[in-house]
Scaffold this motif. Sequence first.
Motif, PDB file in Angstrom:
ATOM      1  N   LYS A 158       0.843  -1.138  -0.050  1.00 39.53           N
ATOM      2  CA  LYS A 158      -0.187   0.128  -0.003  1.00 39.53           C
ATOM      3  C   LYS A 158       0.834   1.213   0.020  1.00 39.53           C
ATOM      4  CE  LYS A 158      -3.292   0.271   3.112  1.00 39.53           C
ATOM      5  NZ  LYS A 158      -3.746   0.455   4.524  1.00 39.53           N
TER       6      LYS A 158
ATOM      7  N   GLU B 135      -1.546  -1.308  -4.124  1.00 41.01           N
ATOM      8  CA  GLU B 135      -2.527  -0.501  -4.133  1.00 41.01           C
ATOM      9  C   GLU B 135      -2.184   1.153  -3.802  1.00 41.01           C
ATOM     10  OE1 GLU B 135      -5.199  -0.941  -0.372  1.00 41.01           O
ATOM     11  OE2 GLU B 135      -4.887   1.145  -0.922  1.00 41.01           O
TER      12      GLU B 135
ATOM     13  N   TYR C 125      -1.294   4.835   6.610  1.00 40.86           N
ATOM     14  CA  TYR C 125      -0.217   4.338   5.555  1.00 40.86           C
ATOM     15  C   TYR C 125       1.236   4.254   5.926  1.00 40.86           C
ATOM     16  CZ  TYR C 125      -3.335   4.169   1.746  1.00 40.86           C
ATOM     17  OH  TYR C 125      -4.671   3.669   0.982  1.00 40.86           O
TER      18      TYR C 125
END
Length: 678
Positions: free
Chosen positions: A343, A385, A446
């Motif tokens: 991510k 992602e 994140y």
Amino acid sequence: MITNERIKEIVNELTLDEKISMVHGTEFFKTAGVPRLNIPPLVFSDGPMGVRLEYNPADWDRPNLSDDYVTYLPCNSALASTFNRELAFDTGSVLGEEARGRGKDVILGPGVNIKRSPLCGRNFEYFSEDPYLAKELAVEYVKGVQQWDVAACVKHFLANNQEVGRLEVDTIVDEEVLREIYMPAFYDAMIRGGAYSIMGSYNRINGKFGSQHTHYLNDVVRDEWGYDGLIVSDWGAVHDSKEAAESGLDVEMSVTPDFDDYYMANPLKKLVESGEVSEELIDKKVEHCLILMNRLNMLDGERKPGAYNTWEHQQKALKVAEESIVLLKNDKAILPLDKKIDKLLIIGENGERLHALGGGSAELKALYEISPLMGIKKLLGGNTEVKYVKGYSRDIYRGNLDEKWQEKSLDMSEIIHVDNDDEAEKKMSELRVSLRKEALEAAKEYDHIIYVGGSDHVPGHDSEGDDRKDINLPYEQDILIKELLKIRPDMVIVLTAGSVLKMSEWIDDAHAVLWGWYGGMEGGTAIAEVLFGDVNPSGRLPETFYKDLSQCSAHAIGEYGSRDRVEYKDGIYVGYRYVDKFGETPQFPFGYGLSYTTFECEQGSVDLESDAYNCSVKNTGSREGKVSVLVYMKGKQDEPEKVLVGFEKVTLAPGEKKLVRVDITDGVIDGREYFAVV
Ligand code: BGC
């Protein structure tokens, strides 16, 4: 090619009307030809980063063609960061071949003005604060352009170093200073590079307008330098028919459609007829037009056809972009990032912002432009992602309906007009707060964050016609970056811009910072390659990155920014010459740039015979890397501490040591001290 005698004969065969039609614009980017004698018109086009889109011949509307998309090259500041002459040649070559492919004769670049202050709106179009770096790159650039039967037009002669008041400002500057700092890039591009044309500037220099300057154009350029190329005015820079006729200027171009009334059109014809201006002066100008055409094989012989939007051109644009990126900080070796991440969060409007169609006359229609966001996604593929949030926004609300002319070159579709400026400010503030909130919330989710911010070509930023007001990051980015760093101190910061931006509010807290300029159509690809280690960064700053404007000589000891008169009291102490001498510590000095490996340079020695400095350079790290070896000459007491006199870029494998020969192109001076820096 025809002979010079034949050129003179042709001049004699022309009527006064025909001659006059050749020395002024009869369209915005064209002069008239003389079909009777097979003399074609001259077709000009901007500009430095690619061949400009088409405009109507006599109004500034765009015909919106589908065939004027081109290769978008990194800006000249980016090119200068590569410290690589071959890439300057390649850049010129792409531009020349594309200009020819688009049917142009003269490409209005390179811009070689010296960056005296980071505020100048057109700095992104120029190479450097250093005359040596600027001239070395300009020479190669010009050669690259002109191999395609297209003329480079080196601009803007002379001392055109600010955009504020550019049409009228009087630059007061000593001739010695002009010769040491502001002229070399022109001289070398014209004489060593063989540039077929140059453009006069708008501003005055010591009292007289640059484009019709009887001293600098006649005494210096024509008589002293022996230049027989074409001198064209900047668009709208002529102010007097007689003075223009008597100056070394050949062709007047302008921005209004009253072509017959240009100073060098009917008004000049009348002066010739009344005997106030000698016809011989006009003959000389026409001769210069014909010499240029002859050099481009326009009068005889076969002319290269050129080509545009080729894969090779796109690859060259990528290569320049890759070598132009400057790694400013990389504490704890955060970069390069691992490609195997699940991510990734990207924050910042420049992540998705496209820049080609902006900046003034440097605008162009890019065939495509890879944004940093697209570059990163393209490189990582579908297993990561990637989430993108804007984080900040440019000013999209406008209260004032007066559009500046440059705004026409921007994509206006996003601009929302509201009742008044207060209302616009309120809406902008609400928008920024909400974008910030969204970014900060996302950041908590994140582990990997890349911030992509910087500047843009909005008027008042990196754009023609106006200067920046300060060197601050626009759009409250400082606030956002500081807050993001509190959440993720290892956030990677990428800045894309055309001139120095102040970083002092957060730089000490940041670990990884990359500087990306306006990198052209493949700029986003190059940024991604550097971020994830496919390319080891090798760019070096071609200008001093100040902590604050007070460290820049134009502001500290010179004068800057007045509309009517600016005295260059800073003299030769421009950029690092000032910083060194006056003990300033900038944020990042001229020539600064890190790599993912490390290099060591053993001091070498000069070779008087071959005008070179030889030293050995070793890659002391574990990755292959490119490094520019910069050679300086030490100054005496009343001189700058050092001046750049040579550079060479080399590639070294891990552990490899090479003897590097750096040419000192202006010649080694016996008895002076030289040293190398990697
Ligand atoms: C700019 C030049 C440009 C010319 C033609 C002028 O306003 O200063 O750099 O080449 O316009 O577009």
